[in-house]
Structures are given as C-alpha cells and as structure tokens.
Motif scaffolding. Structure first.
Motif, mmCIF file in Angstrom:
data_model
loop_
_atom_site.group_PDB
_atom_site.id
_atom_site.type_symbol
_atom_site.label_atom_id
_atom_site.label_comp_id
_atom_site.label_asym_id
_atom_site.label_seq_id
_atom_site.Cartn_x
_atom_site.Cartn_y
_atom_site.Cartn_z
ATOM 1 N N ILE A 122 0.735 -1.230 -0.134
ATOM 2 C CA ILE A 122 -0.017 0.257 -0.077
ATOM 3 C C ILE A 122 1.170 1.124 0.269
ATOM 4 O O ILE A 122 1.333 1.095 0.705
ATOM 5 N N CYS A 123 0.638 2.111 -0.896
ATOM 6 C CA CYS A 123 1.697 3.647 -0.786
ATOM 7 C C CYS A 123 2.864 2.862 -0.894
ATOM 8 O O CYS A 123 3.619 3.803 -0.799
ATOM 9 N N GLY A 124 3.137 1.927 -1.588
ATOM 10 C CA GLY A 124 4.693 1.278 -2.252
ATOM 11 C C GLY A 124 5.184 0.936 -1.194
ATOM 12 O O GLY A 124 6.352 0.400 -0.839
ATOM 13 N N ARG A 125 4.689 0.807 0.332
ATOM 14 C CA ARG A 125 4.871 0.150 1.556
ATOM 15 C C ARG A 125 4.534 -1.632 1.664
ATOM 16 O O ARG A 125 3.276 -1.705 1.827
ATOM 17 N N PHE A 126 5.423 -1.946 1.802
ATOM 18 C CA PHE A 126 5.244 -3.604 1.710
ATOM 19 C C PHE A 126 4.475 -4.245 2.998
ATOM 20 O O PHE A 126 5.959 -3.959 3.786
ATOM 21 N N PHE A 127 4.010 -5.632 3.253
ATOM 22 C CA PHE A 127 3.418 -5.328 4.475
ATOM 23 C C PHE A 127 3.510 -7.415 4.259
ATOM 24 O O PHE A 127 3.251 -7.871 2.993
ATOM 25 N N ASN A 128 4.032 -7.853 5.078
ATOM 26 C CA ASN A 128 3.142 -9.281 5.104
ATOM 27 C C ASN A 128 2.204 -10.110 5.407
ATOM 28 O O ASN A 128 1.041 -9.433 5.604
ATOM 29 N N ASP A 129 1.979 -10.921 5.667
ATOM 30 C CA ASP A 129 0.126 -11.568 6.337
ATOM 31 C C ASP A 129 0.101 -11.173 7.342
ATOM 32 O O ASP A 129 -1.092 -11.276 7.963
#
Length: 194
Positions: A122-129
């Motif tokens: 989201i918004c270039g910010r990667f996140f995990n599960d």
C-alpha cells in the motif's frame, strides 16, 4: 483498481474539499499514475488536489530524504496525514505489478521481498501476512505515508479486485490497515472461505 474508481466516479459538487496524494507516482503506466488519478478525482469532486510529483520509490534513502525537504512534497504528505478518509488499492508482489512494469523495482527486489514474506503493498510500503512492514531498506527509499501513518487515519478504504490480491487484502486486514473493504463478489467469497 483506483483508476476505475477515478474514471467512473460521476461529477460531484463539493465545498472546501481537499484531496492529497498519499504516495509518489510510477510515472509511466498510462492512466494509473497517482498524480493523474488524484488530479482527476479532484476535478470530478470540485476539490483542490495536492499531488506528489516524485516517484514512489527512489534509488536510495539520501534521494528520498532530499525530496522530503521539498515544500510541496512535505506539505502534501502533511495534508494526507490529517485526512479524515483515505482510499487506496493493494499492490501485488509480482512482475505484473505496476511497480515492476514501471521499472521502479526489478527481479532482485522481488526476490528480497518474497524472502521477507511480503504479500502486498500500500503506497509502495510492502507488508507481510500480518500487515507488518517488511524490508526496511525499501521503506527508506519510499515516498509516501508510512503504514503507521496510514493506520492513524480515521477511515481507511481498500478497493481491490481479483483472486491475485487475496493475500494482500488479508494482510492489510490483519494489520488494521483497513476499515472499509470494497471487493468484487468472487474475492468476497474467497475471503469468507479462508
């Protein structure tokens, strides 16, 4: 997905509405770039649109820090932080993603993100599960609201379509990055089945 919202939204008369882009742009994919979408939404809603004329991901932290010193970028992000409502899509961690198609990310980043457990962006910010940011080096090169800043906005609307977005949607939900979810019927059923 956000381009479909912008293109299909009817014109609406509003008073004193301001829109602020929450992350930089990708610059090369026709009709899907954040500044263009923010401008289009602003025109359709008779709102003042604040855009970020910079890429969402830059080469290094030093460039990002320099761009953050620019008044227009800093002002737009400050306005975005104070928003009552934010609307966004979830990006894929795959070569068909706009970040890879635009050339901002390459195969090396895809490998690193997969190893870090990334399921969406989201918004270039990667996140995990679990909706937690992964890979700080990339976050340090990203122009836009952080996931923590996004969480503080009162109403967060995620719009996503397709089974390929399922893991990203689930991660965003588990990380409290979303208050309102808008999905197609098939994706909704898949979410209920998990």
């Amino acid at each position: 997905t956000m381009s479909h919202v912008a293109k299909n939204l009817p014109n609406v008369e509003t008073a004193r509405l301001e829109l602020a882009q929450i992350g930089g742009g990708i610059g090369t994919i026709e009709g899907t770039d954040n500044p263009a979408l923010t401008t289009m939404l602003g025109q359709k809603m008779s709102a003042k649109a604040h855009v970020i004329q910079a890429p969402i991901i830059v080469r290094n932290k030093s460039i990002r820090d320099t761009l953050f010193k620019e008044n227009k970028i800093r002002e737009t992000l400050e306005i975005a932080k104070k928003a009552d409502i934010v609307m966004f899509g979830v990006g894929l961690v795959a070569p068909e993603s706009l970040l890879w198609q635009s050339g901002l990310l390459g195969p090396k980043e895809a490998t690193t993100l997969k190893k870090a457990g990334a399921v969406g962006a989201i918004c270039g910010r990667f996140f995990n599960d679990r909706g937690k940011q992964c890979w700080q080096d990339l976050a340090d090169r990203t122009i836009g609201l952080s996931l923590n800043e996004l969480k503080k906005i009162k109403h967060k609307i995620l719009i996503a379509l397709g089974k390929e977005k399922l893991q990203g949607i689930l991660g965003a939900l588990k990380g409290d990055l979303v208050d309102v979810l808008i999905v197609d019927k098939d994706t909704a059923q898949r979410l209920l089945d998990t």
